[in-house]
Structure formats: structure tokens, C-alpha cells
Design a protein around this motif. Structure first.
Motif, short mmCIF file in Angstrom:
data_model
loop_
_atom_site.label_atom_id
_atom_site.label_comp_id
_atom_site.label_asym_id
_atom_site.label_seq_id
_atom_site.Cartn_x
_atom_site.Cartn_y
_atom_site.Cartn_z
N GLY A 102 -23.28 0.82 0.59
CA GLY A 102 -23.12 1.96 -0.31
C GLY A 102 -24.12 1.94 -1.46
O GLY A 102 -24.65 2.98 -1.86
N ILE A 103 -24.39 0.73 -1.99
CA ILE A 103 -25.38 0.59 -3.07
C ILE A 103 -26.78 0.91 -2.53
O ILE A 103 -27.59 1.55 -3.21
CB ILE A 103 -25.34 -0.82 -3.69
CG1 ILE A 103 -23.94 -1.12 -4.28
CG2 ILE A 103 -26.41 -0.98 -4.76
CD1 ILE A 103 -23.50 -0.20 -5.40
N TYR A 104 -27.05 0.49 -1.27
CA TYR A 104 -28.33 0.82 -0.65
C TYR A 104 -28.49 2.34 -0.52
O TYR A 104 -29.59 2.88 -0.74
CB TYR A 104 -28.44 0.17 0.73
CG TYR A 104 -28.88 -1.28 0.73
CD1 TYR A 104 -28.66 -2.11 -0.38
CD2 TYR A 104 -29.53 -1.84 1.82
CE1 TYR A 104 -29.06 -3.44 -0.37
CE2 TYR A 104 -29.96 -3.17 1.84
CZ TYR A 104 -29.70 -3.97 0.73
OH TYR A 104 -30.11 -5.28 0.72
N LEU A 105 -27.41 3.02 -0.14
CA LEU A 105 -27.47 4.49 -0.01
C LEU A 105 -27.72 5.14 -1.38
O LEU A 105 -28.46 6.12 -1.49
CB LEU A 105 -26.16 5.03 0.58
CG LEU A 105 -25.97 4.82 2.08
CD1 LEU A 105 -24.56 5.24 2.50
CD2 LEU A 105 -27.01 5.62 2.88
N GLU A 108 -30.93 7.63 -2.44
CA GLU A 108 -30.89 8.93 -3.13
C GLU A 108 -31.85 8.94 -4.31
O GLU A 108 -32.55 9.94 -4.56
CB GLU A 108 -29.46 9.23 -3.61
CG GLU A 108 -28.53 9.63 -2.48
CD GLU A 108 -27.12 9.94 -3.00
OE1 GLU A 108 -26.99 10.28 -4.18
OE2 GLU A 108 -26.18 9.82 -2.20
N LEU A 109 -31.88 7.84 -5.06
CA LEU A 109 -32.82 7.74 -6.18
C LEU A 109 -34.27 7.79 -5.68
O LEU A 109 -35.13 8.45 -6.27
CB LEU A 109 -32.62 6.41 -6.94
CG LEU A 109 -31.41 6.30 -7.86
CD1 LEU A 109 -31.27 4.86 -8.34
CD2 LEU A 109 -31.56 7.23 -9.06
N CYS A 166 -27.51 2.91 -12.17
CA CYS A 166 -28.13 4.07 -11.51
C CYS A 166 -28.88 4.94 -12.53
O CYS A 166 -30.03 5.31 -12.33
CB CYS A 166 -27.05 4.89 -10.80
SG CYS A 166 -27.71 6.33 -9.91
N GLN A 167 -28.20 5.23 -13.64
CA GLN A 167 -28.82 6.07 -14.67
C GLN A 167 -30.04 5.38 -15.29
O GLN A 167 -31.07 6.00 -15.53
CB GLN A 167 -27.79 6.39 -15.76
CG GLN A 167 -28.21 7.49 -16.73
CD GLN A 167 -28.31 8.85 -16.06
OE1 GLN A 167 -27.72 9.09 -15.01
NE2 GLN A 167 -29.07 9.74 -16.64
N CYS A 190 -29.71 -6.03 -9.10
CA CYS A 190 -29.41 -5.69 -10.51
C CYS A 190 -27.89 -5.72 -10.75
O CYS A 190 -27.43 -6.23 -11.77
CB CYS A 190 -29.96 -4.31 -10.86
SG CYS A 190 -31.74 -4.25 -11.02
N HIS A 191 -27.13 -5.17 -9.82
CA HIS A 191 -25.67 -5.13 -9.96
C HIS A 191 -25.07 -6.54 -9.92
O HIS A 191 -24.26 -6.91 -10.79
CB HIS A 191 -25.05 -4.30 -8.82
CG HIS A 191 -25.39 -2.84 -8.86
ND1 HIS A 191 -26.63 -2.36 -8.52
CD2 HIS A 191 -24.62 -1.75 -9.18
CE1 HIS A 191 -26.62 -1.03 -8.64
NE2 HIS A 191 -25.42 -0.64 -9.04
#
Length: 565
Positions: free
Chosen positions: A288-291, A295-296, A524-525, A547-548
């Protein structure tokens, strides 16, 4: 607030702001003000959908042409504004419309590029339509070709000016009067008129000088166009510049570039606490983090790469597909171009300079940038060679006591302190032109493979801590010589391309700084905003995921988050 707006117009303004500010919040841009919203709505007679279309057309035009962060007091824009080529007359036509004048004979394409001409036009028209009366009554544009010849004309520039006026500028265009056009202009004019929508085509007219007074009275025209106005363009534009001094251009908000006096990295409405971050990670999992990263990655950089793509600059880019945005690039005082970008930190403008690993031919440029930007700390997150490939040049004297001269900067290696995961080198810089000297600390992190992530997140966070401690100490030692932000001048951060490991390092610093300050963060931001300044920052989904997890490891070590949460 405009008390004279009708109830229908007030409702339209609220609706427009609601729609546009959904967009601004998604893109980390300052929300639009009421005054600016009214300007766009006035230009489209308070038709909300057409005003939204105009807003995006205006933004995209400015981004496409690189017309962001207008600096009217800096060259070459200052000289262009004072050239007399463009001006807004100090009178209005009988209907109350403003009158803008472009004098074609003053344009010399061989000396001034389209980019600067369009910057000047945007700047002056923006100033003109700040007036509510101009918003309400519109704009007349005089394209004065009297006395011009073919060497003053550029078809591409004329197309851009008309395209701008026809649908990308927030003003009601009453008419465009092309005055005193030479015979040779008829063919280009026929080409230009084909570009125009039928409604605007009716408003664009070629007018003989002798017939101009049928369109505008004598007291609305300068003397050289048969009127009675004594025109002193230089003085008028000089006054405009003096009024601008210290004033922030409100339209810079619209193009997604942060204002000078605020940092874009501040706590936002979507910031997460540590428990929320862990829940988000558990819910999304690695896939999910890869997805989220994909998007970014698909979002286009909000700017242009004109300078980086210039033929004479291409050899200065280590990689042909890793370019710096015109809007945030670092400008050298002499040769101007270096593949380096200013990047904001947490509540700090220009906290970093993200750059590529220097090439042999750019060593002099790199050290000149370090000197000109008063850099005290350099962070290198790569080895010079990895996997049998050169990743970065040896741009500093490696051994203690070594010295090298790069351009007009001599660099002496005073001391190398070797730690488990990094080397810390104390360098002394001597400017051979001014005979000044400074101390700079060079950090090289050694445990980070290209395209990958460090084997130990905590070793990188410890490295980050050492870097920040040194920056803090160096700013104090610099004393009164530094008068900028209390956290000091920008830190130079680079890897090989200057986006993957560089972006990851800066994102971690921003997120951990916010966590320490207010207890929240938003990876993300942070990455989205960072990519708007150093395009393509964070190169792989693995780096984004790292990073997470690194933040959570740090939090657990500090006792901020228990392992069973």
C-alpha cells in the motif's frame, strides 16, 4: 471584502473559493484570497466554471513559460520593465477600461528572450488588474508597431502575447488595437488571427495611425500616437518598482510556489501522530505504501526545466533525465547554471541545496556555490565509486593535509574523523579573489547503496543528528557574519543524481523536526512538497517506505512509541 458585489456574485465567489481551495490544500499551496478570487470571477462575469477554467489556464501558462516568483528588482526583469517596451497608461478610456501599451520597435529579439518579455507583461498586467475598476471595466491593449521593422518582430512572441490575452489572463479584454502595422505584417497577422476564437477575433483590429482616434479619444493616447498624453514610461515604471519594494506578489500563490516569507513544510490538517502513522503502516502494508509512492511519482513537477535543457548546460548535468526546475534552481553569480535546487526545511526557507555529485568539470562551480551561499555543512550520501561505476567525483582533498584549488576557491583538508558509518572532514576554504577564509564540515555517509536504503535506519538517524549538531555549532561560530534564518545557511546535500538518497535524507530531517516540534508528521505531504522544489526527489518506493519505518524505529528507541502499540 467587496460590499458592492451583488448577492449572486457573493455566492459565486464563495463557491469558486470552495472549489479552488480544495485544489490548493491537495497541492500544499496557500489558499486563495477573496480579492484574488474576485479578480478571476470578474474576468468571466462571475461564471464559476469559466472562472475555474481561467484560473488553471493562468497557472499553467505561468508554469509553462517559467513565469513564477517574479523578481522585478533583479536583472534581467528590472531592465525589461524600465525599457519602455510595456506600460499601462495613467488614464482610462471613456468606459473606464485600463489601457496597456506595447511598443514593438523597442523589442530586439537578438538581445532579449521571450521569457523576460512575457515576465514583464505578466508583471505589469497583474499590477493593472489589482484595481477593482479595471476588473470591472476591462482592458484595452494597444500593440504599437509604428516605426518598427522586421528585426523587431517575432511571430512566436506575438502568438504567446495573443494567447495570453485571449484566455489565460484574469482581465476582461475589450479590444486589441494593432496600430501602424507595416505592409510585411499582413501575412503574420493572418496567421495570428487563425489562432483566435471568433469572439476575440472581432476584438483584434489592425488600425491606421490616422484612424486610431475613432477608437480612443486624444486625451487617452500618447503624443506619438496622435494624442495629447505626455508619456514618461521610464518614470512611471520606476515608480511601480518602488511601490513593489517589500511587497509579496499575491499571484505567486497560484502557481504552487511558496511565498518568500513562509516555509511550505509546516504542520497541515492531514498530519499524523505516531500511533496513527503506525496504524497507517499496518493497514497499508508495504504494498500500500508502494502504491502511495506510485501516485506521487505520477504527478508532474510544477515548473519548467528550460535552463537545465539548454544545449550549453547539458554537459553540466550528470544524468540527462535528472534536471533542476527553473523556479528553484541555485543561480551562480557568473556562469549561472549548476544542477542544484533550493529546498525548504521544516519552518525554514532554503534549508537545503539538493544537488548532484559534482563532475570534474563542475568542481569549480560547486565550490563557488558553497562560497556564495555561505554553506557551512556538506552532506554526501554516496561513495565516489559503487559497483564499479563512478557515482561522484573526488571534489575535495581526501587526505589530511591535502590541498586543491578549484576555480578561485582553495580547499585545505585539516582533519578527517572516521566513524563507524561515516567520515567527518574539516575543510578550510580560501577565496583567492577576496582573501577571505571559512571553515566547512564535510560529512560522507558510507552505508547506503545506490537505489537502496541503509541496512540500519538508526545509523542514518544518528548521522543526521551529527550533521544537525555540527550545523548548529557552525552557525554559532559564524556569529554576526550570518544574518539570515536562525538555523543558518542552507546545507548542501548530494548523492549521485541528487534525488534518491538526497530526498530521503531531507524528508527524514523534515519529518523528525516536525515530530519533535509538535508531535505529528506527514511523509506523503512532505515528499510531495519536496518534489515541487527538487523534482523527482525520492527515487524508489523502497526509499519512500524506508522513511516511514525509520521514523517508527527512531520513535521506539526514544520511548515515544511502545512496540505493542
Amino acid at each position: 471584502f467587496f460590499p458592492h458585489l451583488l448577492p449572486r456574485s457573493l455566492m459565486a465567489t464563495k463557491q469558486f473559493l470552495e472549489e479552488i481551495n480544495k485544489w490548493t490544500s491537495q497541492h500544499g499551496v496557500s489558499p486563495l484570497s477573496w480579492d484574488v478570487a474576485v479578480k478571476f470571477l470578474m474576468a468571466r462575469k462571475f461564471d464559476v466554471l469559466r472562472a475555474i477554467e481561467l484560473f488553471h489556464s493562468y497557472r499553467e501558462t505561468r508554469l509553462r513559460e517559467g513565469i513564477v516568483k517574479l523578481q522585478p528588482h533583479e536583472e534581467p526583469l528590472r531592465s525589461e520593465l524600465l525599457s519602455g517596451k510595456f506600460t499601462v497608461l495613467g488614464v482610462r478610456d471613456p468606459s473606464g477600461a485600463s489601457i496597456a501599451l506595447y511598443t514593438a520597435k523597442l523589442h530586439h529579439p537578438s538581445k532579449t528572450g521571450n521569457h523576460v518579455v512575457l515576465q514583464a507583461l505578466f508583471y505589469l498586467l497583474d499590477r493593472a488588474v489589482e484595481s477593482f475598476e479595471t476588473q470591472r471595466n476591462g482592458l484595452v491593449f494597444i500593440y504599437d508597431m509604428a516605426g518598427s521593422n522586421y528585426t523587431n518582430f517575432e511571430l512566436d512572441l506575438s502568438k504567446k502575447i495573443l494567447n495570453l490575452l485571449k484566455g489565460a489572463f484574469p482581465a476582461r479584454l475589450k479590444k486589441v488595437l494593432i496600430v501602424g502595422a507595416p505592409v510585411w505584417f499582413r501575412v503574420p497577422y493572418n496567421l495570428l488571427s487563425l489562432l483566435l476564437k471568433e469572439k476575440l477575433r472581432e476584438r483584434v483590429q489592425m488600425v491606421k495611425m490616422s484612424d486610431l482616434r475613432q477608437h480612443l479619444p486624444r486625451d487617452c493616447l500618447p503624443e506619438h500616437l496622435g494624442g495629447c498624453l505626455s508619456l514618461d514610461v521610464h518614470s512611471w515604471n520606476l515608480q511601480l518598482l518602488s511601490e513593489q519594494n517589500g511587497r509579496v506578489d499575491p499571484v505567486d500563490e497560484l502557481v504552487g510556489i511558496p511565498l518568500e516569507n513562509t516555509s511550505i513544510h509546516v504542520p497541515g490538517p492531514e498530519a499524523m501522530g505516531l500511533a496513527e502513522l503506525m496504524a497507517h503502516l499496518n493497514r497499508a502494508q508495504r504494498s500500500g505504501i508502494y502504491l502511495e509512492y506510485e501516485e506521487l511519482r505520477r504527478e508532474q513537477p510544477p515548473g519548467t526545466f528550460t535552463c537545465a535543457l539548454a544545449v550549453h548546460n547539458q554537459e553540466r548535468n550528470r544524468y540527462g533525465d535528472v534536471l533542476c526546475l527553473d523556479q528553484t534552481r541555485v543561480r551562480l553569480k557568473r556562469s549561472d547554471y549548476i544542477n542544484a535546487s533550493f529546498m525548504d526545511g521544516y519552518k525554514q526557507k532554503n534549508a537545503y541545496i539538493g544537488t548532484q555529485g559534482p563532475l570534474e568539470k563542475t568542481y569549480g562551480d560547486f565550490w563557488r556555490m558553497v562560497w556564495e551561499q555561505s554553506v557551512l555543512v556538506i552532506v554526501m550520501t554516496t561513495r565516489t565509486d559503487e559497483g564499479g561505476r563512478r557515482k561522484c567525483g573526488q571534489y575535495w582533498p581526501k587526505e589530511e593535509g591535502g590541498q586543491e584549488v578549484y576555480g578561485h576557491i582553495a580547499v585545505v583538508n585539516h582533519r578527517v574523523d572516521k566513524q563507524a558509518h561515516y567520515n567527518q572532514t574539516t575543510l578550510e576554504l580560501h577565496n583567492t579573489e577576496t582573501f577571505e577564509q571559512r571553515q566547512v564540515t564535510h560529512f560522507q555517509f558510507l552505508s547506503w547503496p545506490d537505489y537502496g536504503v541503509p541496512s540500519s535506519a538508526l545509523s542514518l538517524i544518528d548521522f543526521l543528528g551529527a550533521v544537525k549538531h555540527q550545523q548548529q555549532w557552525a552557525v554559532q561560530a559564524f556569529g554576526s557574519q550570518w544574518r539570515g534564518h536562525p538555523l543558518g545557511p542552507p546545507m548542501v546535500v548530494h548523492c549521485s543524481a541528487g534525488i534518491g538518497r538526497t530526498g530521503t535524507f531531507c524528508a527524514l530531517d523534515i519529518c523528525l523536526s516536525q515530530l519533535q516540534d509538535v508531535g505529528t508528521l506527514n511523509v506523503c505531504q512532505t515528499v510531495r512538497r519536496m518534489r515541487a522544489q527538487r523534482a523527482f526527489s525520492i527515487q524508489t518506493p523502497e526509499q519512500y517506505y524506508f522513511c516511514h519505518t525509520a521514523i517508527l524505529e527512531h520513535a521506539q528507541r526514544r520511548g515515544l512509541l511502545s512496540t505493542n502499540q
